[in-house]
Design an enzyme around this catalytic site. Structure first.
Site, PDB file in Angstrom:
ATOM      1  N   MET A 146     -52.060  66.335 -60.784  1.00 21.38           N
ATOM      2  CA  MET A 146     -52.987  66.357 -61.915  1.00 21.38           C
ATOM      3  C   MET A 146     -54.262  65.596 -61.526  1.00 21.38           C
ATOM      4  O   MET A 146     -54.189  64.582 -60.833  1.00 21.38           O
ATOM      5  CB  MET A 146     -52.362  65.708 -63.157  1.00 21.38           C
ATOM      6  N   ASP A 192     -47.607  62.220 -62.215  1.00 18.82           N
ATOM      7  CA  ASP A 192     -48.520  63.379 -62.300  1.00 18.82           C
ATOM      8  C   ASP A 192     -48.483  64.269 -61.054  1.00 18.82           C
ATOM      9  O   ASP A 192     -49.445  64.977 -60.771  1.00 18.82           O
ATOM     10  CB  ASP A 192     -49.953  62.892 -62.564  1.00 18.82           C
ATOM     11  N   GLU A 193     -47.383  64.225 -60.322  1.00 16.94           N
ATOM     12  CA  GLU A 193     -47.286  65.033 -59.099  1.00 16.94           C
ATOM     13  C   GLU A 193     -45.918  65.692 -59.003  1.00 16.94           C
ATOM     14  O   GLU A 193     -44.905  65.061 -59.302  1.00 16.94           O
ATOM     15  CB  GLU A 193     -47.385  64.137 -57.865  1.00 16.94           C
TER      16      GLU A 193
HETATM   17  P1  TTP Z   1     -53.288  59.250 -58.971  1.00 18.55           P
HETATM   18  O1  TTP Z   1     -52.717  60.612 -58.887  1.00 18.55           O
HETATM   19  O2  TTP Z   1     -53.240  58.369 -57.783  1.00 18.55           O
HETATM   20  O3  TTP Z   1     -54.812  59.338 -59.356  1.00 18.55           O
HETATM   21  P2  TTP Z   1     -55.552  60.156 -60.494  1.00 18.55           P
HETATM   22  O4  TTP Z   1     -54.695  61.210 -61.079  1.00 18.55           O
HETATM   23  O5  TTP Z   1     -56.155  59.191 -61.472  1.00 18.55           O
HETATM   24  O6  TTP Z   1     -56.777  60.787 -59.706  1.00 18.55           O
HETATM   25  P3  TTP Z   1     -56.766  61.965 -58.649  1.00 18.55           P
HETATM   26  O7  TTP Z   1     -57.500  63.082 -59.285  1.00 18.55           O
HETATM   27  O8  TTP Z   1     -57.484  61.391 -57.486  1.00 18.55           O
HETATM   28  O9  TTP Z   1     -55.344  62.319 -58.329  1.00 18.55           O
HETATM   29  O10 TTP Z   1     -52.602  58.464 -60.158  1.00 18.55           O
HETATM   30  C1  TTP Z   1     -52.116  59.108 -61.319  1.00 18.55           C
HETATM   31  C2  TTP Z   1     -52.248  58.178 -62.501  1.00 18.55           C
HETATM   32  O11 TTP Z   1     -51.441  57.032 -62.274  1.00 18.55           O
HETATM   33  C3  TTP Z   1     -53.649  57.673 -62.707  1.00 18.55           C
HETATM   34  O12 TTP Z   1     -54.406  58.544 -63.519  1.00 18.55           O
HETATM   35  C4  TTP Z   1     -53.430  56.333 -63.306  1.00 18.55           C
HETATM   36  C5  TTP Z   1     -52.078  55.885 -62.811  1.00 18.55           C
HETATM   37  N1  TTP Z   1     -52.241  54.846 -61.768  1.00 18.55           N
HETATM   38  C6  TTP Z   1     -52.112  53.505 -62.130  1.00 18.55           C
HETATM   39  O13 TTP Z   1     -51.859  53.198 -63.289  1.00 18.55           O
HETATM   40  N2  TTP Z   1     -52.298  52.550 -61.183  1.00 18.55           N
HETATM   41  C7  TTP Z   1     -52.581  52.845 -59.886  1.00 18.55           C
HETATM   42  O14 TTP Z   1     -52.730  51.950 -59.057  1.00 18.55           O
HETATM   43  C8  TTP Z   1     -52.668  54.232 -59.511  1.00 18.55           C
HETATM   44  C9  TTP Z   1     -52.961  54.609 -58.090  1.00 18.55           C
HETATM   45  C10 TTP Z   1     -52.509  55.182 -60.488  1.00 18.55           C
END
Ligand code: TTP
Length: 532
Positions: free
Chosen positions: A13, A121-122
């Site tokens: 996501m 989110d993966e």
């Molecule tokens: P990610 O998938 O790492 O990042 P993202 O979805 O915000 O951005 P991208 O489009 O680059 O994938 O993280 C997923 C969610 O997890 C993110 O929205 C917020 C949460 N998160 C934290 O709370 N702390 C953290 O250190 C990280 C890396 C993510």
């Protein structure tokens, strides 16, 4: 070296927590949004944990505090993660709920594929069986039909090493690949087939949840993840195995799955290398010397091979609540530990109860972990109840017992982190399943009886309660019917044997056949569950 015959996709996501905030407040769509961690500090606001792409593009970075972020972007729209109900600690339930919406789509979109939840989110999806089915059904027909659709794959990229160049033209590269590779070689064509499927899946996620995502498609999880990160947001990237060395050559070691932490750092330092290409050039004997237990894995990974299967997993294997007490906020009194542990137990029970309702499973173990500045301790205990008071008392007793020799009155050694984690989930026991089923059967029987009362006269008195039967599991239904037929046959036989020689007695009024008896059904249910 085999195992490049799979077709694996990673769905990730985009800026997930920021999208959740934007969906909740549509006025934030298209604006630079930052999601700040809630903090127990005076301002109540900690560092940034998620950013919309508009904010990322303006230079705001994860981890920045409010002051730093607004210095970079004065128009930044801040959102703050709410506090938990029972504790002054961030509560990400809102984002977990949004994640569940996404996973509901992922689990139901394709039939017969394995979906693995990799994080909030993966997800990895093994598309191999679906893709192979399509390929072998009608290869030529697929290619003919696909050609006019090539333009429709307008968010699909090919990772061939030139895709990050300045003069990269997505549509031109895709067309060239299609004609020069996909038409000739099934390994490439399989990636193309998958990309159409993934495109449809991403549209379904957007349609059902309003969330955008990106995807990577390759021959294993490691390459799919690398591919996905190349073009974000709202894009998907294909990495055929034939091109993987071009990509791995320049890929920093730390960007690769499982090499982002200590292992990757050690390898970089000891071998004095930075990229996967450099790692691939290291002789196997050297890898064995430096990292004997991982030499084989490193050798294969640096060449783009990985056997790690996509595992069927859509539920987390543990549910935890945790609180850090860094620096001067460290807990030094038993009373404070009690206060926090009691709050953590309440939060944990709230989540466990939600999980039990949604996923029909019950955790059977709980781990209390606590950190001190110089050590980390944990104690695993059986979990027999979701009662917060009981959990608090049990874990508090474990805490006091572990630090018995160090606790003096109310003062205890400095505690920098407290965690409660429930795991080892069990499905309801056989006995519980049977009990629930029998209760349900009896309830339905009574309900039916009540409802049928006024209309019984319209029915054939020999009828079983068909509606009621329809609700039983198929094999129990078959057995109940079989039983009923046997019963009828027995009656007929008895009637034939005991033929009245005297004048025929007036025909007795036929009694309405009773619905299958509760005991009979319970017995069938026993057999039903034993079979499973
Ligand atoms: P990610 O998938 O790492 O990042 P993202 O979805 O915000 O951005 P991208 O489009 O680059 O994938 O993280 C997923 C969610 O997890 C993110 O929205 C917020 C949460 N998160 C934290 O709370 N702390 C953290 O250190 C990280 C890396 C993510």
């Amino acid at each position: 070296m085999t195992c490049n015959d799979k077709v694996i996709c990673l769905i990730d996501m985009d800026c997930f927590f920021a999208q959740v905030e934007q969906r909740e407040k549509p006025e934030l769509l298209g604006l630079p949004v930052a999601v700040f961690q809630a903090s127990a500090s005076r301002s109540g606001v900690g560092g940034i944990i998620a950013l919309s792409y508009e904010a990322k593009n303006l230079g705001v970075r994860r981890g920045m505090n409010q002051q730093e972020a607004f210095a970079v972007c004065k128009d930044l729209k801040p959102c703050v993660v709410p506090f938990a109900e029972h504790l002054r600690k961030p509560d990400i339930q809102k984002y977990r709920n949004a994640s569940k919406e996404v996973f509901d789509v992922l689990q139901n979109f394709f039939k017969g594929v394995v979906v693995e939840k990799a994080s909030i989110d993966e997800a990895f999806i093994d598309l191999t069986p679906l893709v192979d089915k399509k390929l072998h059904e009608d290869r030529t027909g697929y290619l003919e039909r696909f050609e006019p659709r090539l333009g429709a794959l307008d968010s699909t990229h090919l990772a061939d090493g030139t895709d990050l160049d300045e003069n990269y033209d997505r549509a031109v590269l895709m067309k060239k690949w299609y004609h020069e590779y996909c038409k000739m070689d099934n390994d490439h064509l399989r990636m193309l087939i998958a990309s159409e499927m993934v495109d449809a899946l991403r549209k379904a996620i957007l349609d059902k949840t309003k969330f955008q995502c990106s995807a990577g498609i390759s021959t294993n999880k490691m390459l799919a993840k690398l591919a996905c990160a190349r073009h974000k947001p709202r894009q998907q990237t294909i990495l055929p195995h034939a091109f993987c060395m071009k990509i791995l050559d320049d890929t920093p070691i730390g960007d690769v799955r499982y090499l982002g932490g200590l292992t990757g750092a050690n390898i970089r330092e000891v071998l004095n290398i930075q990229t996967m290409g450099e790692l691939a050039a290291v002789p196997f004997a050297t890898l064995e010397e430096v990292c004997p237990d991982k030499a084989n894995w490193l050798y294969r990974t640096s060449r783009g091979f990985s056997d790690e299967p996509v595992k069927l997993r859509h539920l987390v294997s543990s549910i935890a609540t945790s609180k850090q007490f860094a620096g001067r906020s460290a807990l030094v009194s038993v009373a404070k530990v009690r206060e926090w542990l009691s709050g953590l137990a309440k939060e944990l029970c709230k989540r466990l109860n939600e999980d039990r309702t949604t996923n029909r499973r019950t955790a059977t173990k709980i781990v209390l972990s606590f950190s001190q500045p110089d050590r980390h301790s944990s104690k695993t205990l059986p979990l027999n109840t979701y009662d917060p008071t009981n959990i608090f008392e049990t874990t508090m007793a474990a805490f006091e017992s572990a630090l018995r020799s160090e606790i003096r009155g109310d003062s205890c050694p400095s505690i920098t982190c407290l965690t409660l984690s429930a795991s080892h989930f069990a499905l309801p026991s056989l006995h519980e399943q049977q009990k629930t089923m029998s209760e349900w059967v009896e309830k339905r029987r009574l309900e039916r009886q009540e409802r049928m009362m006024p209309t019984t006269s319209n029915r054939n008195p020999d009828d079983l309660d068909w509606e009621f039967l329809q609700e039983l599991p198929e094999d129990i239904r078959a057995e109940v019917l079989h039983e009923r037929n046997l019963e009828k046959a027995k009656k007929l036989k008895m009637k034939a044997n005991v033929e009245e020689p005297k004048a025929k007695a007036p025909e007795k009024r036929k009694r309405k056949a009773e619905p299958p008896k509760k005991e009979v059904i319970s017995k069938k249910l026993d057999t039903f569950f034993k079979k499973r």
